[in-house]
Motif scaffolding. Structure first.
Motif, PDB file in Angstrom:
ATOM      1  N   ARG A  25       0.804  -1.269  -0.172  1.00 50.49           N
ATOM      2  CA  ARG A  25       0.053  -0.167  -0.090  1.00 50.49           C
ATOM      3  C   ARG A  25       0.734   1.114  -0.046  1.00 50.49           C
ATOM      4  O   ARG A  25       0.573   2.262  -0.815  1.00 50.49           O
ATOM      5  N   CYS A  26       1.992   1.272   0.888  1.00 46.90           N
ATOM      6  CA  CYS A  26       2.849   2.391   0.851  1.00 46.90           C
ATOM      7  C   CYS A  26       3.498   2.604  -0.437  1.00 46.90           C
ATOM      8  O   CYS A  26       3.471   3.544  -1.070  1.00 46.90           O
ATOM      9  N   THR A  28       2.635   1.416  -3.585  1.00 46.83           N
ATOM     10  CA  THR A  28       1.661   1.880  -4.751  1.00 46.83           C
ATOM     11  C   THR A  28       1.180   3.235  -4.396  1.00 46.83           C
ATOM     12  O   THR A  28       0.556   3.977  -5.277  1.00 46.83           O
ATOM     13  N   SER A  29       1.289   3.848  -3.080  1.00 41.68           N
ATOM     14  CA  SER A  29       0.980   5.357  -3.188  1.00 41.68           C
ATOM     15  C   SER A  29       2.151   6.245  -3.422  1.00 41.68           C
ATOM     16  O   SER A  29       2.030   7.343  -3.145  1.00 41.68           O
ATOM     17  N   ASP A 310      -6.342  -2.715   1.091  1.00 43.49           N
ATOM     18  CA  ASP A 310      -7.474  -2.007   1.108  1.00 43.49           C
ATOM     19  C   ASP A 310      -8.276  -2.286   2.528  1.00 43.49           C
ATOM     20  O   ASP A 310      -8.933  -1.315   2.961  1.00 43.49           O
ATOM     21  N   ILE A 316      -0.923   5.651   6.156  1.00 45.70           N
ATOM     22  CA  ILE A 316       0.177   5.647   5.325  1.00 45.70           C
ATOM     23  C   ILE A 316       0.909   7.358   5.440  1.00 45.70           C
ATOM     24  O   ILE A 316       2.058   7.492   5.647  1.00 45.70           O
TER      25      ILE A 316
END
Length: 321
Positions: A25-26, A28-29, A310, A316
């Motif tokens: 998640r981090c 892809t951000s 998700d 984040i």
């Protein structure tokens, strides 16, 4: 959110899945992210279908994610060899063999793995300038708690060693006669310098863990997991380390309403029990439950990793300075 994020919990609860999902998640951000596995039973290679080693390796298919797997045995070997080299330069040849013997015995000394692994922790944290977020997938709870307690315990031990060494050097200097020069001075003594360096490392680690790190515990919806999590929270609190949240992993999916076979009845009873365990965790444990993640029918990787990410209600955010 802090720069360093630790995921812990008892063995088998799914720490690697959760930490990998958060790192995903981090990354892809758009954050430069390093995922560090310290669990001897490394599973990150299985999650990403890629081999990793002790050096950060870019993950295929990502622009901003790297993974490293710290080998505890290799860390112990390097740690003890460094001690051997340092001591060999500072003692007479007559006792080098005795040092070699003690080094070999140290491989089997309780705590050797934790001390060596903590040195690698410090190296990673000191060398993390290029990363926005460093995510640690830790070993099972007991080993992690011993590891995180080292700054306090070894810091005090090193203080005592420094005091004794400085007194030894002072007495040696006082005993020097006439033109005889002491071999060491307190300013140039290499043992004092090494102890000071170790002290500074532990002070740095303690400051980072208390002020620049976040801790999350992963647990399953059963009483054993909840009890161990409660003990871990208390132990971390004793080290002035605060758990930011709990991730309840591997919840049983509820069957559709029209299903009424034996399997469906079992699943409903299981869901009812697990719902009670989630409620217990929310009401009796101090940190909030930041995610409840259902069990998947296949290994969490590829698209499923994003789906789990998700479900993590973990900020984040922006890295704290």
């Amino acid at each position: 959110m802090e720069k360093f994020v630790f995921f812990g919990g008892k063995g088998g609860v799914g720490k690697t899945t959760v930490s990998s999902a958060y790192a995903h998640r981090c990354a892809t951000s758009g954050m430069e992210t390093l995922l560090v596995s310290t669990d001897p039973a490394h599973s990150t290679a299985d999650v990403f279908d890629q081999a990793f080693d002790d050096d950060p390796t870019p993950v295929e298919g990502y622009d901003s994610l790297s993974v490293m797997e710290i080998d505890p045995d290799e860390a112990v070997d390097e740690h003890l060899m460094e001690i051997k080299r340092t001591m060999g330069d500072q003692v007479s040849p007559s006792i080098v063999n005795e040092i070699d013997r003690q080094i070999e015995l140290a491989h089997r000394t309780p705590g050797a793995h934790e001390a060596a692994l903590f040195d690698r922790f410090i190296e990673v944290m000191r060398g993390a300038d290029e990363y926005d977020r460093v995510v640690f997938d830790t070993s099972p709870t007991g080993g992690t708690l011993r590891l995180l307690s080292l700054p306090e315990y070894l810091g005090g031990w090193i203080d005592r060693l420094l005091s004794k060494r400085e007194e030894s050097v002072r007495l040696f200097e006082r005993a020097a006669l006439g033109d005889r020069e002491p071999r060491r001075s307190r300013v140039g003594d290499p043992i004092i310098a090494r102890l000071q360096g170790r002290k500074e490392n532990f002070e740095f680690a303690g400051e980072v863990l208390r002020e620049r790190a976040s801790f999350y515990l992963v647990l399953n919806p059963d009483q054993l997991s909840i009890r161990e999590t409660r003990r871990a929270i208390d132990s971390l609190r004793e080290q002035d380390l605060v758990v930011s949240g709990l991730v309840m992993n591997r919840l049983t999916p509820e069957p559709d309403a029209e299903e009424d076979g034996r399997g469906a009845r079992y699943l409903r009873e299981r869901v009812e029990t697990e719902t009670e365990r989630v409620r217990e965790a929310r009401e009796t444990l101090d940190p909030p439950v930041v995610a409840t993640i259902e069990t998947r029918v296949r290994e969490v990787k590829d698209d499923l990793l994003g789906a789990v990410a998700d479900e993590l209600d973990i900020d984040i955010g922006v890295v704290a300075n």
